[in-house]
Design an enzyme around this catalytic site. Sequence first.
Site, PDB file in Angstrom:
ATOM      1  CB  ALA A  95      -6.757   2.016  15.244  1.00  0.00           C
TER       2      ALA A  95
ATOM      3  CE1 TYR B  64      -3.547   2.685   1.013  1.00  0.00           C
ATOM      4  CE2 TYR B  64      -2.060   3.217   2.814  1.00  0.00           C
ATOM      5  CZ  TYR B  64      -3.168   3.522   2.048  1.00  0.00           C
ATOM      6  OH  TYR B  64      -3.890   4.659   2.302  1.00  0.00           O
TER       7      TYR B  64
HETATM    8  P1  NAD Z   1     -12.273   4.758   1.824  1.00  0.00           P
HETATM    9  O1  NAD Z   1     -11.938   3.310   1.646  1.00  0.00           O
HETATM   10  O2  NAD Z   1     -13.384   5.099   2.723  1.00  0.00           O
HETATM   11  O3  NAD Z   1     -12.534   5.437   0.409  1.00  0.00           O
HETATM   12  C1  NAD Z   1     -11.908   5.022  -0.773  1.00  0.00           C
HETATM   13  C2  NAD Z   1     -12.979   4.856  -1.829  1.00  0.00           C
HETATM   14  O4  NAD Z   1     -12.354   4.446  -3.062  1.00  0.00           O
HETATM   15  C3  NAD Z   1     -14.014   3.774  -1.479  1.00  0.00           C
HETATM   16  O5  NAD Z   1     -15.319   4.321  -1.420  1.00  0.00           O
HETATM   17  C4  NAD Z   1     -13.877   2.760  -2.588  1.00  0.00           C
HETATM   18  O6  NAD Z   1     -15.099   2.165  -2.990  1.00  0.00           O
HETATM   19  C5  NAD Z   1     -13.280   3.611  -3.720  1.00  0.00           C
HETATM   20  N1  NAD Z   1     -12.652   2.744  -4.718  1.00  0.00           N
HETATM   21  C6  NAD Z   1     -11.933   1.598  -4.491  1.00  0.00           C
HETATM   22  N2  NAD Z   1     -11.623   1.026  -5.652  1.00  0.00           N
HETATM   23  C7  NAD Z   1     -12.147   1.791  -6.641  1.00  0.00           C
HETATM   24  C8  NAD Z   1     -12.163   1.694  -8.059  1.00  0.00           C
HETATM   25  N3  NAD Z   1     -11.571   0.661  -8.667  1.00  0.00           N
HETATM   26  N4  NAD Z   1     -12.787   2.656  -8.769  1.00  0.00           N
HETATM   27  C9  NAD Z   1     -13.416   3.693  -8.133  1.00  0.00           C
HETATM   28  N5  NAD Z   1     -13.439   3.834  -6.795  1.00  0.00           N
HETATM   29  C10 NAD Z   1     -12.809   2.894  -6.052  1.00  0.00           C
HETATM   30  O7  NAD Z   1     -10.916   5.457   2.292  1.00  0.00           O
HETATM   31  P2  NAD Z   1     -10.671   6.916   2.885  1.00  0.00           P
HETATM   32  O8  NAD Z   1     -10.301   6.758   4.306  1.00  0.00           O
HETATM   33  O9  NAD Z   1     -11.794   7.815   2.513  1.00  0.00           O
HETATM   34  O10 NAD Z   1      -9.359   7.329   2.097  1.00  0.00           O
HETATM   35  C11 NAD Z   1      -9.382   8.207   0.964  1.00  0.00           C
HETATM   36  C12 NAD Z   1      -7.959   8.319   0.404  1.00  0.00           C
HETATM   37  O11 NAD Z   1      -7.076   8.801   1.428  1.00  0.00           O
HETATM   38  C13 NAD Z   1      -7.392   6.989  -0.059  1.00  0.00           C
HETATM   39  O12 NAD Z   1      -6.611   7.206  -1.211  1.00  0.00           O
HETATM   40  C14 NAD Z   1      -6.508   6.560   1.088  1.00  0.00           C
HETATM   41  O13 NAD Z   1      -5.475   5.696   0.670  1.00  0.00           O
HETATM   42  C15 NAD Z   1      -5.994   7.899   1.583  1.00  0.00           C
HETATM   43  N6  NAD Z   1      -5.575   7.871   2.993  1.00  0.00           N
HETATM   44  C16 NAD Z   1      -6.508   7.744   3.994  1.00  0.00           C
HETATM   45  C17 NAD Z   1      -6.099   7.724   5.315  1.00  0.00           C
HETATM   46  C18 NAD Z   1      -7.089   7.609   6.442  1.00  0.00           C
HETATM   47  O14 NAD Z   1      -6.666   7.631   7.604  1.00  0.00           O
HETATM   48  N7  NAD Z   1      -8.391   7.470   6.191  1.00  0.00           N
HETATM   49  C19 NAD Z   1      -4.745   7.807   5.632  1.00  0.00           C
HETATM   50  C20 NAD Z   1      -3.824   7.915   4.593  1.00  0.00           C
HETATM   51  C21 NAD Z   1      -4.253   7.971   3.272  1.00  0.00           C
END
Ligand code: NAD
Length: 325
Positions: free
Chosen positions: A193, A149
């Site tokens: 978490a 990741y």
């Molecule tokens: P989340 O999983 O709630 O949202 C990600 C969304 O992407 C999901 O709704 C999923 O259905 C969609 N997705 C997955 N595969 C897909 C595809 N093939 N086509 C279209 N959509 C697709 O995650 P989040 O917490 O909202 O995170 C948003 C972004 O921030 C992500 O890129 C994540 O890696 C990054 N991020 C989040 C955190 C955190 O603490 N939440 C920390 C670091 C980075």
Amino acid sequence: MKRKQKVLVTGAGGFIGHHLVSYLKKKGYRVRGVDIKYPEYKPTDADEFFKLDLREKNNAFKATEGMNHVYALAADMGGMGYISANHATILYNNATINFNTMEGARVNKVSRYFYSSSACIYPEYRQTKAKMKPLKEEDAFPAQPQDAYGWEKLVTEILAKYYREEYGIETRIARFHNIFGPFGTWDGGREKAPAAICRKIATAKLMGKKEIEIWGDGKQTRSFCYIDDCLEGIYKLMLSDFPDPLNIGQDRMVTVDQLVDIISEIAGVELKKIHVAGPQGVRGRNSDNSKLRKVLKWEPGISLEQGLVKTYQWIEEQVSNKLNK
Ligand code: NAD
């Protein structure tokens, strides 16, 4: 004029993307949301919502068509349980999503592009103890992210840099540190978490149990940033002229046990912590916000306690609804 600008939010069915759609609507943008699923807990505020799989190039081109700005948040992701068990799937899915979306933005002449990277890009060797130096943006290299990741996030950061240099797209890159809040995944295996602990505590409270299980010895550390601060940070960074990766997170580090204690107090319960084996990720991590303060003249200000009150209340409501079904 800003009001007429059209923006795309990918991952608009997910936690941060769903909140970002509402935030950008309030700012006056015309917003298109794209995801493989609709938001689970609340209808979207987007003007239009395309259900598309961005691993398909044609879909990414359709998603970015006619857009001035793109906020790229779509990712196959979850908490440590998910990330540590699905390396190949995550690397393949996220690389194809990000390469296609970036190329779609180039072909469709998008001017600005926000990419959501992660603290997971930082090298494992800088996170081996519970008390480590907070991570500065420069600490990313020599690279050694713990999981696929993080490797993928790092590669897409580099892709964004080259698209900016060669094609002139104004790319902006945030490295999020553990974002939490209401309307995020709280069960099913992808939860992170803070949501998982809120769910365990709410379940114990509502079922009259006296103990909960915690993965690891509880001494692993992290910092946690509330969603409203994250949205401010995203927007400020997107409109800034700063092209390099920037941490967006809190710089208050707590142990997992401390996180459990804060949430227990909010819930008004005293529970015994049973530490069990489970994926924990790196041992210790915190954000160094020096560059964030300098570049954006801002940093997250909502306290962990304030954020957790809202998050816990929402999750307790979800657990209660599920138990009463
Ligand atoms: P989340 O999983 O709630 O949202 C990600 C969304 O992407 C999901 O709704 C999923 O259905 C969609 N997705 C997955 N595969 C897909 C595809 N093939 N086509 C279209 N959509 C697709 O995650 P989040 O917490 O909202 O995170 C948003 C972004 O921030 C992500 O890129 C994540 O890696 C990054 N991020 C989040 C955190 C955190 O603490 N939440 C920390 C670091 C980075």
